[in-house]
Design an enzyme around this catalytic site. Structure first.
Site: not given
Length: 279
Positions: A8, A39-40, A67-68, A155, A180, A182
């Site tokens: 991520d 995704e982040n 999920n983001h 993820h 996910h 991190h």
């Protein structure tokens, strides 16, 4: 093939860290394909076209989400136009989610690599069964026949769910790697069926943080149970974390996996390889 996967990317720090280190890593490791979980990437929440462009310009060939995925609403339309951006495969059919959950890419040398993005269900958003979803994809695009390499980004929150996915795909994928949480795990290995595996690739972020976020707000919530505002990505120098995988020609199974940790605060490790790819 020589493949790298990076965990991520969190905010500006993560994007800058990847831009600083990835071009040199591509040359040094002879990388033929690079996958980045993004995704982040946009201020810690989702992705935008401009942040995606930064990562592609840094040397990413494919971006995965999680999920983001839709935190930035422009991602709902951008993903339709950008085939190199992949969201989780196991959205419910009725959701009619835009974009793709898996994509077969072709490298400059003509090699085919299937990238699959999955979202776990333990302590996460409730989507369809990721095991059934990936099973259908691997049956439709078998390793060594339709694809020269297969990479699965799981993820997920729970280590047990990630490890179960690794064993479920063993012998049918080149790499199953978790994202996910991190934080890079110390279990890089080749499973008994020949699939490379690591529970979490880690985040590309400032590690003087709480999983990539400024420390103050997470500490406030843990100690007082009162929110003081949004989480914000930490802004110090990023450590770029990921895994390097080398596959067997013909079978596409792994013959080597090593972690990558470069820059920032963590102990630095870069695989030692010849500059020219083996296959």
């Amino acid at each position: 093939m020589r493949i790298a996967f990076f965990g991520d990317v969190i905010g500006r720090s993560g994007r800058d860290g990847l831009a600083e280190h990835l071009p040199g890593l591509r040359r040094r490791l002879g990388l033929e394909f690079v996958i980045v979980n993004a995704e982040n990437a946009a201020a810690g929440f989702g992705i935008t076209e401009s942040t995606a462009r930064e990562l592609f310009e840094a040397g990413a060939d494919c971006l995965t989400l999680g999920n983001h995925s839709w935190d930035q609403k422009e991602a709902l339309t951008y993903i339709v136009r950008e085939p190199r951006l992949i969201r989780p495969l196991n959205y419910p059919i009725l959701a009619d989610a835009p974009g793709r959950g898996a994509q077969l890419f072709e490298t400059e040398a003509g090699k085919r690599i299937l990238v699959v993005n999955l979202l776990g269900r333990v302590h996460m958003d409730s989507l369809d069964d990721p095991f059934a979803a990936v099973d259908r994809e691997l049956e439709a695009c078998p390793l060594g026949a339709a694809a020269d390499a297969v990479v699965v980004d799981m993820h997920a929150e729970a280590t047990s769910e990630k490890m179960a996915m690794g064993h479920f795909c063993d012998g049918r994928a080149s790499l199953v790697v978790g994202t996910h949480t991190h934080v890079p795990t110390a279990d890089a290995q080749i499973l008994s069926g020949g699939t490379a595996y690591q529970t979490d690739a880690g985040g590309c972020c400032d590690y003087d943080s709480v999983i990539g976020n400024d420390k103050e707000e997470p500490l406030r919530r843990f100690t007082t149970r009162i929110s003081g505002g949004r989480y914000r990505p930490a802004s110090g120098p990023a450590t770029v974390c990921g895994v390097f995988v080398e596959t067997h020609p013909g079978t596409g199974l792994a013959r080597r996996i090593e972690p990558i940790r470069l820059g920032g605060r963590l102990s630095q490790h870069v695989p030692q390889v010849d500059a020219v790819a083996a296959e």
